[in-house]
Design an enzyme around this catalytic site. Structure first.
Site, mmCIF file in Angstrom:
data_model
loop_
_atom_site.group_PDB
_atom_site.id
_atom_site.type_symbol
_atom_site.label_atom_id
_atom_site.label_comp_id
_atom_site.label_asym_id
_atom_site.label_seq_id
_atom_site.Cartn_x
_atom_site.Cartn_y
_atom_site.Cartn_z
ATOM 1 C CG HIS A 478 -1.970 -1.194 1.105
ATOM 2 N ND1 HIS A 478 -2.793 -1.550 2.289
ATOM 3 C CD2 HIS A 478 -2.243 -1.913 0.302
ATOM 4 C CE1 HIS A 478 -3.549 -2.520 1.818
ATOM 5 N NE2 HIS A 478 -3.385 -2.643 0.817
ATOM 6 C CG HIS A 479 4.107 0.943 -2.316
ATOM 7 N ND1 HIS A 479 4.311 0.282 -3.633
ATOM 8 C CD2 HIS A 479 4.584 0.130 -1.604
ATOM 9 C CE1 HIS A 479 4.888 -0.730 -3.223
ATOM 10 N NE2 HIS A 479 4.887 -0.867 -2.262
#
Length: 551
Positions: A478-479
């Site tokens: 979940h950058h």
């Protein structure tokens, strides 16, 4: 190693990867007649909008804009919709890299982006995110509903998920797509036939859109009308699969735009390669500076993943995430069961070979063993890092550092999440899914022994939850960050200081929305597409047929 220990370890390793889909129902997309290989692209073309990146934001954005205007989508990789997250081959849909923190990671490289390689869970963002986004609440709700009508269905609640629900975070809120404190059942993008419906299924009018695959954008082109005036984006240069260069220009209209939707890593990388970034980083690489913008690449963040693998004495079904525990502003609890490990999973295969031997490996890959996994995600990490270019090669992943657990609060939240997982495993509801003779401390010992990352292990890895979090941390993929609203882009997602250029994807987020961000990333693409359409009268755009553009 005795037979019992071998079976135990095999069952635990089985739960690490390769989650299989489960049932729901979603709308069927039509033929992708507008998708072509970039080798067929003309040397020069003209478009009202150029969208760089056909991912979770880029696909719904382009589909929306194509309702009334001409849109080009350039996707650097593939158009198939099967998933193998840990396939190490050059043709896989995820590009593997290792962060400067020593954590294995991946970048999606497929039309549909992360929605093609994730576990499919769908859940909306918290209300705080919507308020901070600057988007109208009615527009947000309409955009979510548009996505949900096309690709989303209610997730089934099977046995493993039921046990996690019963023992999880209180209160229990039943089925909802909303982000509510407690445990809930969410949605999924898998249909009743186990087919994934990714962002690429948010299809468009084929008359107004063209998508080129294996089209790697190397540079955004800018022009300045007079000395000292603001730079304006005018087009892009991209390479096809054979390395041949093509140029796509915007039509000669002040409303035409280039929209970068290449993800947290790709979007900031492209801005830098095009001359928008910190002078001290770009000039040593020979990149001509368009605008000195030191915030590009800063604030890089990722949500951490830690958890336990639990072998089960009783059969378990195949399940992905459907029940999720939400402890607001702290952590989220998710689970999966009945998982498989394929032979192509590189380093896991080598590890198995070293401890189990060749005979055990063969039987391992032929058999689905009982077991599952319970994970926790630190909800809003305040630890951030940065991204730096390694070279001017757009295919080379930049240096990425997330600085996991640099801030003590993040580590405290991870410990709290691990305590919640331990309570779930020790609960009455979960008792039939675990061996009574195997303690949670032993489960921690096994996880501590696995090569889940390249970080050093310590003597107290398994005995101290603080050290366990630090030593066994993995990415949740979940950058976010690096092109944040108010720092790199404004409230309309326009790049500050230049004209004709926006960034619309998770790189603009200051925190990852919801338990899993794909719902909100797709919503953002749709919502911004609608907003851009409303801001641009149709007659203001130069109307040129696709045939005329191709020539």
């Amino acid at each position: 190693m005795d037979l019992g220990s071998t079976r135990f370890l095999k069952a635990l390793l089985l739960a690490v990867f390769a989650l299989l889909p489960y049932c729901c129902l979603a709308e069927t997309a039509p033929n992708y007649s507008f998708v072509h290989e970039s080798t067929t692209a003309p040397p020069v073309s003209y478009h009202d909008y150029i969208v760089v990146g056909g991912g979770a934001a880029g696909c719904p954005l382009a589909a929306t804009l194509a309702e009334t205007t001409n849109v080009l989508v350039l996707e650097r990789d593939k158009g198939n919709f099967l998933l193998t997250l840990l396939d190490p081959s050059p043709d896989s849909y995820a590009q593997t890299f290792i962060t400067e923190d020593g954590v294995y990671n991946h970048r999606a490289r497929v039309l549909g982006g992360g929605s093609v390689i994730n576990v499919g869970f769908y859940s909306r963002a918290e209300t705080e995110f919507v308020k901070e986004s600057g988007l109208d609440e009615a527009l947000v709700n309409d955009a979510y509903q548009w996505v949900e009508n096309k690709v989303v269905c209610k997730a089934p609640l099977l046995q493993w998920q039921t046990a996690v629900r019963e023992a999880g975070v209180l209160p229990y809120n039943g089925f909802t797509n909303e982000h509510i404190n407690g445990t809930k059942i969410g949605s999924t993008i898998f249909d009743m036939n186990d087919h994934r419906h990714s962002a690429a299924d948010l299809y468009a009018d084929p008359k107004n859109i063209i998508v080129y695959l294996h089209a790697t954008v190397t540079k955004i082109l800018f022009t300045t009308q007079t000395v000292g005036s603001r730079p304006r984006a005018t087009g892009v240069i991209y390479e096809d699969a054979l390395g041949v260069k093509h140029t796509a220009y915007l039509t000669n209209d002040s409303k035409s735009e280039i929209i970068v939707s290449a993800g947290a890593i790709g979007s900031s990388q492209l801005l830098m390669l095009s001359g928008i970034g910190q002078r001290s980083q770009l000039e040593p690489l020979g990149i001509k500076l368009v605008m000195d913008q030191p915030m590009v690449g800063q604030g890089m963040a990722d949500n951490t993943l830690n958890g336990l693998f639990i072998p089960s004495p009783n059969p378990v079904e195949l399940s992905l995430v459907s029940a999720v525990g939400i402890s607001l502003l702290v952590n989220y609890i998710e689970a999966g069961s009945g998982l498989n490990l394929a032979p192509s999973f590189g380093w896991i295969s080598k590890f198995l070979l070293s401890i189990l031997g060749q005979t055990a490996i063969g039987s391992f890959f032929d058999t689905r063993l009982n077991g599952g996994i319970i994970l926790q995600k630190v909800a809003r990490p305040i630890s951030t890092g940065h991204l730096e270019l390694r070279s001017t090669d757009p295919n080379e992943t930049p240096k990425v550092r997330f600085n996991y657990f640099q801030e003590p609060e993040d580590l405290r939240n991870c410990v709290q999440g691990m305590k919640t997982i331990i309570n779930v495993v020790n609960s009455k509801a979960f008792s039939k899914f675990r061996y009574r003779t195997i303690s949670t401390q032993q489960l921690q010992n096994v996880v501590a022994a696995l090569p889940l990352n390249q970080r050093p292990r310590h003597f107290d890895t398994a005995s101290s939850l603080e050290q366990f979090c630090n030593d066994t941390v993995m990415t949740f993929w979940h950058h976010h960050g690096v092109c944040q609203v108010g720092k790199v882009v404004d409230k309309d997602y326009r790049v500050i200081g230049v004209d004709g250029l926006r960034v619309i994807d998770a790189s603009t987020f200051s925190f990852s929305p919801g338990t899993n961000p794909q719902a909100t990333v797709m919503m953002l693409g749709r919502a911004m597409g609608v907003r851009i359409e409303k801001d641009v009268p149709k007659e203001d755009l130069r109307i040129i047929s696709m045939g005329e553009r191709a020539h």
